[in-house]
Design a protein around this motif. Structure first.
Motif, short mmCIF file in Angstrom:
data_model
loop_
_atom_site.label_atom_id
_atom_site.label_comp_id
_atom_site.label_asym_id
_atom_site.label_seq_id
_atom_site.Cartn_x
_atom_site.Cartn_y
_atom_site.Cartn_z
N MET A 82 0.84 -1.21 0.00
CA MET A 82 0.00 0.00 0.00
C MET A 82 0.87 1.25 0.00
O MET A 82 0.58 2.23 -0.72
N ALA A 83 1.92 1.23 0.78
CA ALA A 83 2.83 2.39 0.85
C ALA A 83 3.48 2.64 -0.50
O ALA A 83 3.61 3.77 -0.98
N ALA A 84 3.88 1.52 -1.14
CA ALA A 84 4.52 1.65 -2.46
C ALA A 84 3.51 2.21 -3.47
O ALA A 84 3.84 3.06 -4.31
N TYR A 85 2.25 1.72 -3.38
CA TYR A 85 1.20 2.19 -4.28
C TYR A 85 0.94 3.68 -4.11
O TYR A 85 0.84 4.43 -5.08
N VAL A 86 0.83 4.09 -2.83
CA VAL A 86 0.60 5.51 -2.55
C VAL A 86 1.75 6.36 -3.05
O VAL A 86 1.57 7.43 -3.62
N ALA A 87 2.97 5.85 -2.85
CA ALA A 87 4.15 6.58 -3.31
C ALA A 87 4.13 6.75 -4.82
O ALA A 87 4.45 7.82 -5.36
N ILE A 88 3.74 5.66 -5.50
CA ILE A 88 3.67 5.72 -6.97
C ILE A 88 2.61 6.72 -7.43
O ILE A 88 2.82 7.52 -8.34
N VAL A 89 1.44 6.67 -6.74
CA VAL A 89 0.34 7.60 -7.09
C VAL A 89 0.77 9.04 -6.88
O VAL A 89 0.56 9.92 -7.71
N LEU A 90 1.41 9.30 -5.71
CA LEU A 90 1.87 10.65 -5.42
C LEU A 90 2.91 11.12 -6.42
O LEU A 90 2.91 12.28 -6.88
N LEU A 91 3.83 10.22 -6.76
CA LEU A 91 4.87 10.57 -7.73
C LEU A 91 4.25 10.86 -9.09
O LEU A 91 4.63 11.83 -9.77
N THR A 92 3.26 10.02 -9.45
CA THR A 92 2.58 10.24 -10.74
C THR A 92 1.87 11.59 -10.76
O THR A 92 1.93 12.35 -11.74
N MET A 93 1.17 11.89 -9.64
CA MET A 93 0.47 13.18 -9.55
C MET A 93 1.45 14.34 -9.60
O MET A 93 1.19 15.38 -10.23
N LEU A 94 2.59 14.16 -8.95
CA LEU A 94 3.61 15.21 -8.96
C LEU A 94 4.12 15.45 -10.38
O LEU A 94 4.29 16.58 -10.81
N ILE A 95 4.35 14.31 -11.07
CA ILE A 95 4.81 14.43 -12.47
C ILE A 95 3.77 15.13 -13.32
O ILE A 95 4.08 16.01 -14.13
N ILE A 96 2.49 14.74 -13.12
CA ILE A 96 1.40 15.35 -13.90
C ILE A 96 1.30 16.84 -13.61
O ILE A 96 1.20 17.68 -14.51
N LEU A 97 1.32 17.18 -12.30
CA LEU A 97 1.22 18.60 -11.92
C LEU A 97 2.40 19.40 -12.46
O LEU A 97 2.25 20.54 -12.91
N THR A 98 3.59 18.78 -12.38
CA THR A 98 4.79 19.47 -12.91
C THR A 98 4.65 19.71 -14.41
O THR A 98 4.98 20.78 -14.93
N SER A 99 4.14 18.68 -15.11
CA SER A 99 3.95 18.79 -16.57
C SER A 99 2.94 19.88 -16.89
O SER A 99 3.13 20.71 -17.79
N VAL A 100 1.83 19.87 -16.12
CA VAL A 100 0.79 20.90 -16.32
C VAL A 100 1.37 22.29 -16.09
O VAL A 100 1.10 23.23 -16.83
N TYR A 101 2.20 22.40 -15.04
CA TYR A 101 2.80 23.69 -14.72
C TYR A 101 3.67 24.19 -15.87
O TYR A 101 3.58 25.34 -16.30
#
Length: 206
Positions: free
Chosen positions: A10-29
């Motif tokens: 679960m921790a790994a999954y959350v980390a992946i989701v957060l990293l993905t969201m960070l990448i998406i937000l960074t790309s959007v920015y």
């Protein structure tokens, strides 16, 4: 042990989701930043083009005004009552329109020393007029000095009561054409004692 593994997954999954969201937000920015930058560049180009066009428009307008000013060497629009000497003439001015009525045969107005030009350069006299009564002609004795009133140019009226532009070609009289410098004229605005007219302007042009 199973619970521990599930928590780790679960921790790994959350980390992946957060990293993905960070990448998406960074790309959007970065995409948004690039879009804003492009919009700013476009706006600056539009501004520069607008200013350039405005400058060109101002230059074109100035050139047209200058060209129009050069076109005419003399303009009389009768915005005020003229004070020229006259003979057998009654005149009045209203709203830039000169009304002329004869008080005897061969009325005339002496417009001496009002300009200075060569007829080889400025060839035409334009008179915007309308006939109120009668039917005759208009004549200009073009002079180099007030004592020399020998040679004239003439044009017949259109007596229908409508406004017309009467155009006299100074070259129609060879003696007038060959004068060095014309400084004025004797304006025989009609030749009889029955014709009355209104005049909007007199202009001398190329």
């Amino acid at each position: 042990m199973k619970l521990k593994n599930e928590k780790g997954s679960m921790a790994a999954y959350v980390a992946i989701v957060l990293l993905t969201m960070l990448i998406i937000l960074t790309s959007v920015y970065f995409i948004s930043n690039a879009s804003v930058k492009n919009q700013l560049i476009t706006a600056m180009k539009v501004k520069e083009t607008y200013e350039t066009d405005n400058a060109k428009a101002a230059d074109i307008y100035s050139a047209l005004v200058k060209k129009n000013e050069e076109k005419y060497v003399y303009v009389e629009e009768f915005n005020t009552l003229p004070s020229y000497p006259m003979s057998n003439t009654e005149l009045s001015v209203s709203d830039g329109i000169l009304t002329l009525k004869p008080t005897g045969i061969d009325p005339m107005i002496f417009m001496y020393n009002v300009t200075s030009f060569s007829p080889l350069e400025y060839r035409y006299i334009d008179v915007r007029y309308r006939v109120l009564e009668g039917n005759d002609m208009m004549e200009f004795f073009m002079i180099e000095n007030p004592t020399d009133q020998t040679y004239s140019v003439v044009h017949a009226f259109e007596p229908d009561g409508n406004w017309h532009v009467l155009t006299i070609d100074l070259w129609s009289n060879e003696a007038v054409k060959q004068r060095e410098t014309i400084t004025g004229w004797r304006w025989d605005w009609t030749g009889d004692n029955k014709t009355s007219i209104q005049v909007d302007y007199i202009k001398i042009r190329k």
